[in-house]
Motif scaffolding. Structure first.
Motif, PDB file in Angstrom:
ATOM      1  N   GLY B  66     -19.315  55.504 -74.749  1.00 40.70           N
ATOM      2  CA  GLY B  66     -19.742  56.408 -73.683  1.00 40.70           C
ATOM      3  C   GLY B  66     -20.500  57.608 -74.225  1.00 40.70           C
ATOM      4  O   GLY B  66     -21.468  58.082 -73.623  1.00 40.70           O
ATOM      5  N   PHE B  67     -20.084  58.069 -75.368  1.00 37.98           N
ATOM      6  CA  PHE B  67     -20.699  59.247 -75.967  1.00 37.98           C
ATOM      7  C   PHE B  67     -22.001  58.894 -76.662  1.00 37.98           C
ATOM      8  O   PHE B  67     -23.003  59.603 -76.568  1.00 37.98           O
ATOM      9  CB  PHE B  67     -19.699  59.870 -76.953  1.00 37.98           C
ATOM     10  CG  PHE B  67     -20.282  60.914 -77.853  1.00 37.98           C
ATOM     11  CD1 PHE B  67     -20.725  62.127 -77.335  1.00 37.98           C
ATOM     12  CD2 PHE B  67     -20.383  60.684 -79.218  1.00 37.98           C
ATOM     13  CE1 PHE B  67     -21.265  63.081 -78.167  1.00 37.98           C
ATOM     14  CE2 PHE B  67     -20.927  61.635 -80.051  1.00 37.98           C
ATOM     15  CZ  PHE B  67     -21.372  62.848 -79.536  1.00 37.98           C
ATOM     16  N   SER B 134     -25.093  61.494 -67.843  1.00 41.47           N
ATOM     17  CA  SER B 134     -24.216  60.915 -66.827  1.00 41.47           C
ATOM     18  C   SER B 134     -22.771  60.905 -67.337  1.00 41.47           C
ATOM     19  O   SER B 134     -22.511  60.883 -68.540  1.00 41.47           O
ATOM     20  CB  SER B 134     -24.671  59.501 -66.504  1.00 41.47           C
ATOM     21  OG  SER B 134     -24.766  58.756 -67.684  1.00 41.47           O
ATOM     22  N   GLU B 135     -21.862  60.881 -66.371  1.00 39.99           N
ATOM     23  CA  GLU B 135     -20.469  60.995 -66.751  1.00 39.99           C
ATOM     24  C   GLU B 135     -19.928  59.687 -67.281  1.00 39.99           C
ATOM     25  O   GLU B 135     -20.282  58.618 -66.806  1.00 39.99           O
ATOM     26  CB  GLU B 135     -19.640  61.431 -65.536  1.00 39.99           C
ATOM     27  CG  GLU B 135     -18.251  61.868 -65.918  1.00 39.99           C
ATOM     28  CD  GLU B 135     -17.493  62.425 -64.715  1.00 39.99           C
ATOM     29  OE1 GLU B 135     -17.204  63.623 -64.725  1.00 39.99           O
ATOM     30  OE2 GLU B 135     -17.217  61.661 -63.788  1.00 39.99           O
ATOM     31  N   PHE B 142      -9.922  60.906 -70.336  1.00 37.92           N
ATOM     32  CA  PHE B 142     -10.645  62.079 -69.862  1.00 37.92           C
ATOM     33  C   PHE B 142     -12.085  61.686 -69.581  1.00 37.92           C
ATOM     34  O   PHE B 142     -12.547  60.632 -70.032  1.00 37.92           O
ATOM     35  CB  PHE B 142     -10.589  63.230 -70.885  1.00 37.92           C
ATOM     36  CG  PHE B 142     -11.218  62.882 -72.212  1.00 37.92           C
ATOM     37  CD1 PHE B 142     -12.586  63.046 -72.426  1.00 37.92           C
ATOM     38  CD2 PHE B 142     -10.428  62.384 -73.247  1.00 37.92           C
ATOM     39  CE1 PHE B 142     -13.149  62.729 -73.638  1.00 37.92           C
ATOM     40  CE2 PHE B 142     -11.002  62.052 -74.469  1.00 37.92           C
ATOM     41  CZ  PHE B 142     -12.359  62.228 -74.672  1.00 37.92           C
ATOM     42  N   ASN B 143     -12.753  62.501 -68.833  1.00 40.86           N
ATOM     43  CA  ASN B 143     -14.150  62.230 -68.518  1.00 40.86           C
ATOM     44  C   ASN B 143     -15.025  63.258 -69.209  1.00 40.86           C
ATOM     45  O   ASN B 143     -14.597  64.392 -69.452  1.00 40.86           O
ATOM     46  CB  ASN B 143     -14.385  62.301 -67.013  1.00 40.86           C
ATOM     47  CG  ASN B 143     -13.783  61.086 -66.328  1.00 40.86           C
ATOM     48  OD1 ASN B 143     -13.174  60.235 -66.973  1.00 40.86           O
ATOM     49  ND2 ASN B 143     -13.943  61.025 -65.016  1.00 40.86           N
ATOM     50  N   SER B 144     -16.222  62.861 -69.517  1.00 42.10           N
ATOM     51  CA  SER B 144     -17.117  63.792 -70.176  1.00 42.10           C
ATOM     52  C   SER B 144     -18.550  63.481 -69.767  1.00 42.10           C
ATOM     53  O   SER B 144     -18.849  62.372 -69.320  1.00 42.10           O
ATOM     54  CB  SER B 144     -16.960  63.670 -71.692  1.00 42.10           C
ATOM     55  OG  SER B 144     -18.008  64.372 -72.321  1.00 42.10           O
ATOM     56  N   THR B 145     -19.395  64.447 -69.904  1.00 39.52           N
ATOM     57  CA  THR B 145     -20.817  64.202 -69.655  1.00 39.52           C
ATOM     58  C   THR B 145     -21.614  64.424 -70.924  1.00 39.52           C
ATOM     59  O   THR B 145     -22.839  64.426 -70.905  1.00 39.52           O
ATOM     60  CB  THR B 145     -21.351  65.144 -68.556  1.00 39.52           C
ATOM     61  OG1 THR B 145     -21.049  66.482 -68.935  1.00 39.52           O
ATOM     62  CG2 THR B 145     -20.706  64.842 -67.217  1.00 39.52           C
TER      63      THR B 145
END
Lengths: 377, 384, 333, 671
Positions: B66-67, B134-135, B142-145
């Motif tokens: 995601g990152f 985008s998130e 946890f969520n991150s953008t």
């Protein structure tokens, strides 16, 4: 053999001379001096015992005699195979095995034909997929006759000679149908079927139980008497040596540390290592509360060893300030007794301390400087 | 003592062995457990080491997908369909400006309708690091953008180009690795447990039990997997969450894989069973399961580790085949299998070859697992 | 040994029967039946079948019966008349359909298998003898590339490259102009050219596996004591390698031949579709998709029997090749 | 053209058909057609249909391949093989007079499910659609007569016409088909719609009666007026004749069941049903079965390649008297995957390939290298990507929503059509509503724009108004359940999964949770039949004219997802399915009324009503406009029409009149 005192028999002719044999193995961590500066000679009808712990290099020495090492191993020195009549005893006429191309036809003509090898594990020394007869005959067909029927006869003859009964039936059996002792007999038959001049027996009885062991040893002695071959007997078991060998060489970390006729060695061991080995054999008359003494520590690896006595760390008789300074030379105590120890070296460096030892006891003869003259002849 | 002395034995294994110079270490050598020995040997197997590092990187990327991915799976962009990999530049008109991309204008070739992307040299979009986008969610924790990189001011950076729906292939490969790298592990784990359990029971008890299990394996292996999969595909309800679908797939894979592991375990068992220490335990009246657990399994665990490592590539490829049959992850969730299946088209091979990039990842992963397995196998038997 | 084979052969009968039940059950498991998929096919071509017409079809095919009734009728036909049933899609007996594709299927399967063994065994031996050499790494890597690339993708890439380089994608098993001709050297050559891609694609996957097994086996065998014994006897290295190491290393591989044939038969389906090979695989996939159940059932049953026989052959081969196992069997039987 | 005076010429005929009247509406924009609204329909049609006639038998020319066989005494001379001079059908020249010879490499699907691939292009029906598609014209038939109340059709056959085995073709062959094949329904199909007339008062249906007037005249009588009979024959009955001499040797009616079964078994069939379906319906694979087609098979279909050879008795010629077809042979080669056709078109092997639109770029880029051109034919679909709502889902709440216009509008405006167009149609499918394109009959102003602008706010407002409140990401139905819809597509469909994924993306933006379900054909059929579908993207609705093929737009029978339950209800006469209400019921009523009309203008006005119901309700939503069907055509091949319509009603490629396709250089064309 051993029953005959050496001094009364005329010296048999030389069969094999090993001079300064070294086997060095390059590793990622440096050069492993697995065998270093080993010299000995074997005479017809005589048996040389090579004794040592695991890792002492005795098996490597044995394989070197047939050049069975991979190409990566660096071998040097000379292995002279003399003529059948002992000609070339001075080395001029002898075949230097080390000169032969590895796996070339010349060495192959020596292998099995002139020098044969018996291995320790009779269980694995035969291919499970081929019959015993097939594997024995293979050597015969290679070296003695191209005629299969004749080879079969020779094979049968040898199976009988080594005491395999019902050979007609057993020749077509597979190894798994043989017991351990029988397999070792078959192994001996295979080794001797081409009547070699030298038989190298690499721990031939280790895997067998005691009664079978005795039978096999007896068999080998009988056959030696019959054929007059020389035997190089490799073992870690001094007890076996005592009963079979004429001459003994004790190896430690790739070097011969002591070499002497068998009686001399047992009666008058000079190297602390030899003494340690002797102490570790159970003897008759040992006291009930007497413990067998093991040599402390394990055999280190012979890589990048500093120039010092390799036994020093395990030695109960080490001389601080001497043993770590240099490598001891091989000293001739008598013309047939050699030892590699500073204890016997008159030119040894002067120690910082007279005698340094953690567990030395005055009663231990090893700690008294042994004078050559005192040794029993 | 073995026929070949340990020294020689070690020498023979030298190419894959470590002969430590230090005496102290050397002494430990004999006392060292099997695992340490394996590790020591493995660490000198260069390809295995490289493979391990590669796999570590791949798995790290999967965890951080995601990152690392600049775009999310739902980033369909109709202005960038079938876009080739974006060129990242450093110099603009011979002037160093740091990493940047030009803005792209999209049009279609009037003759062939092929999408054409013309770099607009007026528009410079610098690459930004640790940028907002985008998130994404870190496994629901946890969520991150935050994203590792992105192009500033509406620029687009597609490291591996885009697919026909305008999604960033680089991001999809990363996201897909989360599925494709874990399904095999979970699947192998399941088949591992099944294989050991059933294989050891067969091997230990022998006789009728063995015979029945052997026939069971025979029947299972001659199962028509294709209709089975089709039946399963129809049986799996359409509204399953991605995680559940994932589980379904792994179970299917495990179902197929365990039989071969069981056979391996069984034959190992039969040979080990005759060893003295097992006999001794039996004579001493130790319960069978205990013997299996404490005496037999440890006896060939190292061997099984090898078998498992080598089973992983098969699972990765199996996952791609399942996707081919439509038994894959549901969009927008993706996997390498799904990506390969999408690329399987003459048009893509001929005109949009960057869509084959996921194949590279599959190959690298399979190779890495295989070389690691080879290294492990060489290392598994230190006294050889 | 003979009693052992006999016993195993007898055991095959219940196993095969169980398999046939399961196979049949699985085939009818996906929802819908042949008629429903047939109707969808017709719809694509603009044909409509009314509900009554569909029901008539179901009745004609016996699809209105429960699956076990269909199974019993089918298996009864096989056992009593050797009648494998009827293919709905082809409107022909299953046997006729299977026959039509058998030759090409066998050609492809056998060629792939020969390829696999002919390539894998020497490479495996080479890789073991020259362990960690450049050649070892090259072969291993190429083998793994073949294995790691899914067959369907490898096939399509090779076809495209063939088109780019030779202007011919080499589809199918022969050029159409030869199809109607008799056999001639040119036709054989043409067929061989067309076989290259399928054989490579189908072969590489198992080749890689086999190379690895062979290499491992050889490495094990070459360090065995008895190999050293033979060397000490003065046996030539090449003889030694062949007579002892190779022979022993081949044992487990030869004994799996029974298995691999089935694998090559069934495993190449998707490849055969991609490469346009007129083999059973695609026919069977179609049959499965369309639930042409007797055709699919007969084929899958055939595969199952092949697997069971393969296992038996493997076991027999193993015993035949290894005297130890032979004796164990003898003792048990 | 020497047609007996009592027979109407095709020109007259056209004036009497419904479509003749449509001509003025600018039916199809056909290039080269005198398409003007000023000229009379008759003049226009005459201009299109320059029917020429062969002056003398001297002019007849045959393929060298046949000439050799004539010389060898294997065949009678051409004059004896073709119909009487005035009855030879003359195909007009499309581009050029052709050259005899060559082999047409023709890809066919390997699966036995694809008999139509070769069936349609080689089909010869009694009547066929004109190139423009605005009506039918005689083909196997030479002409027809009809009485004024449309109850008696007299069909005239061509004198001297022969089957491919040289046996004369007569009215006995038509009677054979009707009496022994169609009426007894021996090939598993019910008697076609074409042969039923409906009582305008009661709606009861009555079957036609056939009678042979003489060897070349057949009369078909109906109890009630049967408008559109010939069109229906062209669509449904396709061929209305069978070789009587051959049939007498295989049908159980003539030889007894035992002998018939023996033949069936010999041919590899287990029962008569299978054999007769093959012998009477999919008959074109039997080399020994006499046909009227331009090419006939030389062998049964096998795993690889089958050659079809020209029919020496073919009954058409070009205006110069060259017997058609121009091309000597078809080489049918099996393929399993469309990519094979792509590759072999790229390498110049297949002379004609048919493709989905997604292959456009690949084909165009390699056209020069492969020496082919890409030809685009329009389709009659109303959209290329769209969804259908199953109006009778099991879930009553959903049923309520699907019937609510606001819900459908919300789902329509929530989707970015511009984006879809780029992502799915290479930018070619216009971002518009499901509708009839401009220039086609029944085009309606404003339809394409209806609910077509991308407006998420509007969608949200509409859904809010429906009481579908949002809770978090998702909307909640009035009954408290989350609003969750299943979107089903067949996994074999081109681009399956992609469009659905995008739809899911857009619809989830407005809070509707979507589960995409890709299933195989059989499963789809079952879901559809059992009413389990909710939304589906499979197939498209539309068609040339509701009277030709009403299936997708009027619920007359099962199949089309949006009205499946209604269609079932209608076809089963209320025994199963669900009775429609409201506008859907109106569709049925209007259709029934339309069917009873005898005046073409009336028919059109009813058809227009049907279309307008669709415009009003939009039971199926379109997101991108129709895209053309692609053909790759070898540059060596001429006379392939470039702008026409691809439709099953027109028999797909058959509409291009393959018999007059010709190689420019036949020598270059071998298999």
């Amino acid at each position: 053999m051993t029953t005959t005192p050496e001094d009364t028999t005329p010296p048999a002719h030389l069969v094999l001379t090993v001079e300064d044999l070294a086997v060095h193995v390059p590793t990622e961590h440096g050069l492993l001096r697995a065998v270093d500066g080993v010299s000995f000679e074997v005479r017809a009808g005589r048996t040389l015992g090579i004794v040592g712990e695991s890792g002492s290099g005795k098996s490597l020495t044995a394989k070197s005699l047939l050049r069975l090492h991979p190409a990566a191993f660096r071998e040097s020195g000379r292995v002279l195979l003399h003529g059948a009549d002992g000609s070339g005893a001075d080395g001029t006429d002898a075949l230097d095995i080390m000169e032969l191309r590895r796996d070339g036809p010349m060495i192959r003509a020596v292998r099995g034909r002139r020098i044969a090898l018996i291995f320790q594990e009779p269980m694995t020394a035969f291919s499970p997929l081929h019959t015993i007869g097939d594997q024995i005959m293979e050597a015969i067909l290679l070296h003695r006759t191209a005629d299969r029927a004749e080879a079969r006869d020779i094979c049968l003859e040898w199976m009988l000679r080594v005491g395999i009964g019902d050979a007609q039936r057993r020749i077509d059996q597979y190894p798994h149908e043989f017991s351990g002792g029988m397999r070792q007999r078959a192994m001996i038959a295979m080794a001797l079927s081409c009547e070699p001049e030298v038989l190298i027996a690499d721990e031939p009885t280790t895997a067998l139980d005691v009664t079978i062991q005795a039978q096999v040893l007896e068999l080998m002695q009988e056959l030696q008497a019959e054929t007059g071959m020389a035997i190089v007997f490799i073992t870690h078991d001094l007890a076996v040596v005592a009963g079979t060998c004429d001459e003994v060489a004790v190896m430690y970390l790739g070097r011969i540390v002591e070499q002497a006729p068998v009686r001399e060695l047992f009666a008058n061991p000079q190297h602390p290592y030899t003494r340690g080995l002797l102490r570790s054999i159970p003897r008759f008359g040992m006291g009930r509360d007497e413990r067998l003494q093991a040599i402390e520590g394990t055999v280190p690896q012979a890589i990048d060893l500093p120039a010092m006595c390799s036994f020093r760390d395990r030695c109960g008789a080490r001389i601080e300030g001497v043993c770590e300074t240099a490598e001891p030379r091989l000293l001739e105590l008598t013309d047939r007794h050699q030892v590699r120890c500073f204890l016997h070296d008159p030119d040894a460096p002067v120690p910082d301390q007279p005698v340094g030892s953690t567990e030395s006891t005055a009663s231990d003869p090893a700690h008294a400087p042994v004078v050559p003259e005192e040794s029993p002849a | 003592m073995s026929v070949i002395s340990p020294a020689l034995g070690r020498l023979r294994g030298r190419r894959a062995s470590s002969l430590e110079a230090a005496a102290a270490r050397r002494e430990n050598y004999y006392a060292a457990g099997q695992w340490r020995l394996m590790w020591a040997k493995l660490s000198s197997h260069r390809l295995a080491q490289i493979s391990m590092v590669l796999l570590a990187v791949l798995y790290a990327c999967a965890v951080l997908a995601g990152f690392l991915a600049p775009y999310s799976l739902g980033s369909y962009d109709s202005d960038y369909v079938d876009a080739p990999p974006t060129m990242i530049r450093l110099f603009h008109e011979d002037r160093f400006v740091g990493p940047f991309v030009y803005g792209l204008s999209f049009e279609r070739d009037p003759e062939t309708l092929r999408p054409l992307f013309v770099a607009d040299h007026e528009q410079i979009h610098r690459l930004e690091f640790f940028t907002q986008g985008s998130e994404w969610s870190f496994f629901g924790l946890f969520n991150s953008t935050l994203h590792l990189f992105g192009a500033e001011g509406g620029g687009r950076v597609f490291l591996f180009g885009t697919d026909s729906l305008g999604r960033d292939l680089f991001s999809r490969i990363l996201m897909g690795s989360q599925v494709s790298l874990t399904i095999p592990l979970v699947g192998v784990a399941i088949s591992f447990v099944l294989g050991i359990l059933i294989g050891s029971i067969a091997g230990y008890f022998g006789g009728t039990v063995d015979f029945l299990i052997q026939r069971l394996i025979e029947i299972l292996r001659s199962f028509p997997t294709l209709p089975l999969w089709m039946a399963l595909a129809a049986a799996i309800p359409s509204r399953v969450p991605v995680i559940t679908m994932f589980l379904y797939i792994t179970v299917i894979m495990a179902f197929i894989e365990w039989t071969s592991l069981a056979r391996v375990v069984r034959s190992k068992f039969i040979s080990l069973k005759r060893e003295d220490y097992v006999m001794a335990a039996r004579v001493a009246g130790v319960r069978p399961l205990r013997i299996i657990g404490t005496h037999l399994v440890p006896g060939f665990l190292s061997y099984l580790v090898v078998a498992v490592t080598l089973a992983v590539p098969g699972m990765i490829i199996g996952e791609t085949s399942l996707s081919f049959l439509g038994l894959g992850m549901q969009a927008p969730a993706t996997s390498w299998g799904v990506l390969l299946q999408e690329a399987q088209d003459i048009t893509n091979v001929a005109i949009y070859p960057w869509k084959l990039i996921p194949l590279g990842f599959v190959i690298i992963t399979v190779l890495a697992f295989n070389f690691l397995g080879d290294g492990l196998r060489d290392a598994a038997d230190p006294h050889k | 040994m003979l009693t052992y084979i006999l016993r195993r052969t007898l055991m095959m009968i219940p196993v095969v029967l169980v398999i046939s039940v399961i196979v049949f059950w699985i085939i009818q498991l996906p929802p819908g039946d042949y008629v429903s998929s047939h109707v969808m096919e017709l719809q694509k071509e603009g044909e409509q079948l009314s509900a009554a017409e569909q029901d008539a079809l179901r009745e004609r095919y016996g699809l209105d019966q429960p699956w076990y009734a269909q199974y019993l009728a089918w298996i009864w036909g096989i056992l009593t008349r050797g009648d494998l049933g009827y293919s709905f899609a082809y409107s022909q007996p299953v046997l006729a359909v299977v026959e039509r594709y058998m030759a090409t299927t066998l050609i492809v399967a056998v060629a792939s298998m020969v390829f696999t063994y002919v390539v894998a065994i020497p490479i495996g031996v080479y890789s073991a003898v020259k362990q960690y050499s450049v050649g070892d790494y090259v072969f291993t890597t190429v083998g793994f590339l073949g294995m790691a690339t899914p067959n369907f993708l490898l096939a399509i890439i090779l076809m495209y490259l063939s088109y780019i380089w030779f202007g011919n994608p080499m589809l199918g098993l022969q050029s159409p102009e030869y199809a109607a001709q008799g056999w001639s050297p040119a036709r054989v050559l043409d067929m061989l050219r067309h076989l290259v891609i399928p054989v490579v694609v189908i072969g590489t996957a198992s080749t890689c596996e086999l190379i690895r097994v062979m290499r491992g086996q050889m490495l094990d065998e070459m360090t065995k004591q008895h190999v050293l014994t033979a060397r000490a006897k003065g046996v030539k290295e090449s003889t030694n390698l062949r007579k002892y190491s190779l022979r022993a290393a081949l044992n487990p591989i030869v004994s799996t031949i029974g298995w691999s044939l089935t694998a090559i038969f069934t495993g190449s389906t998707i490849t055969a579709i991609v490469l346009n090979l007129p083999t059973q695989g695609p026919v069977m996939l179609d049959a499965l998709m369309a639930q042409d159940m007797y055709l699919a059932g007969a084929w899958l049953g055939f595969m199952a029997i092949l697997t069971v026989i393969g296992t038996l052959i493997s076991d027999i081969l193993l015993a035949w090749l290894d005297p130890r196992i032979r004796d164990e069997r003898r003792a048990r039987a | 053209m020497a047609i007996p005076s009592r027979t109407r010429t095709p020109v007259e005929f056209r004036r009497r058909t419904a479509l003749g009247a449509l001509g003025g509406m600018g039916l199809l924009a056909v290039a080269g057609c005198a398409n003007s609204s000023e000229g009379t329909a008759a003049e226009e049609v005459e201009a299109i249909n320059q029917v020429e006639e062969i002056d003398s038998s001297e002019a007849l020319t045959e393929s060298p391949m046949l000439a050799r066989r004539v010389e060898a005494g294997e065949l009678p001379p051409i004059t004896e093989r073709m119909p009487e001079l005035e009855d030879i059908m003359v195909e007009p020249v499309l581009e050029q007079i052709g050259v005899h010879g060559g082999t047409w490499n023709f890809p066919t699907r390997a699966s036995q499910e694809g008999p139509w691939e070769i069936g349609k292009p080689t089909e010869e029906a009694l009547f066929r659609f004109t190139p423009e598609g605005d009506g039918v014209e005689p083909n196997v038939a030479k002409g027809f007569d009809v009485n004024d109340d449309l109850t008696e059709y007299t069909i005239h056959l061509r004198k001297g016409m022969k089957w491919s085995d040289g046996h004369p073709f007569t009215s006995a062959d038509v009677m054979m088909w009707w009496d022994s094949i169609m009426r007894p329904e021996v090939f598993g199909r019910s008697v076609y719609d074409a042969f039923w007339s409906t009582d305008p008062a009661t709606g009861e249906r009555a079957m036609a009666e056939f009678s042979a007037v003489d060897d070349h005249t057949v009369q078909i009588a109906f109890q009630h007026p049967r408008p559109m009979f010939l069109e229906r024959v062209a669509i449904d009955a396709k061929w209305m004749f069978a070789p009587a001499h051959w049939m007498k040797e295989v049908l159980d009616e003539f030889i007894g069941e035992e002998a018939a079964l023996a033949i069936a078994e010999e041919r590899g069939y287990e029962d008569l049903e299978g054999w007769y379906e093959s012998a009477c319906y999919y008959y074109w694979f039997w080399p020994d079965r006499p046909m009227l087609r331009a090419w006939t098979p030389t062998a049964e279909p096998g795993p690889e390649q089958v050659t079809w050879e020209r029919n020496p008795y073919y009954w058409k010629s070009d205006p110069e008297g060259n017997q058609l077809p121009y091309i000597d042979e078809l080489s049918l080669e099996t393929y399993q995957d469309p990519s094979h056709v792509e590759l072999q078109v790229l390498d110049g092997h297949f002379d004609i390939g048919q493709f989905e639109f997604s292959s456009f770029t690949l084909l165009q880029e390699n056209a020069e290298k492969g020496d082919y051109r890409v030809v685009q034919w329009e389709t009659a679909d109303w959209y290329s990507h769209g969804i259908q709502f199953n109006l009778e889902p099991a879930d009553q709440t959903l049923r309520g929503l699907f019937h609510d216009e606001r819900f459908r509008e919300a789902l329509s405006v929530a989707v970015d059509r511009e984006a879809l167009s780029e992502q799915l149609t290479l930018g070619l499918g216009a971002p518009q509503q499901s509708s009839i394109a401009e220039g086609r009959p029944f085009h309606q102003e404003g339809w394409a724009e209806k609910w077509a602008s991308y407006d998420v706010d509007r969608a949200n407002t509409l859904l809010d108004d429906l009481g579908l409140a949002r809770s978090g990401d998702w909307r909640i139905r009035p009954d408290g359940e989350p609003l969750r819809l299943t979107l089903t597509q067949e996994s074999e469909a081109p681009q399956a999964g992609q469009f659905e994924e995008l739809l899911k993306h857009h619809l989830e933006e407005i809070g509707i949770q979507i589960d995409v379900q890709l299933v195989d054909g059989g499963r789809f059929g079952e879901l559809n039949d059992s009413g389990q579908l909710q939304l589906t993207t499979r197939g498209a609705i539309g068609g040339i004219h509701p009277i030709f093929r009403p299936d997708t737009v009027v619920p007359l029978r099962a199949g089309t997802p949006w009205h499946n339950q209604y269609g079932t209800w209608y076809a089963s006469e209320g025994a199963s399915g669900v009775e429609p209400t409201g506008d859907v019921m109106e569709l049925i009523t209007v259709y029934r009324d339309m069917s009873a009309q005898t005046d073409p203008a009336q028919i059109d006005s009813y058809a227009e009503q049907i279309i307008q119901f669709h415009q009003k309700n939009l039971w199926a939503l379109g997101y991108t406009g129709p895209v053309p069907r692609l053909f790759s055509v070898s540059n060596n091949l001429a006379n392939v029409p470039t702008e026409t319509t691809f439709a099953d009603e027109f028999r797909d490629l058959g509409h291009g009149r393959p018999a007059q396709f010709t190689f420019v250089d036949p020598e270059a064309e071998t298999a």
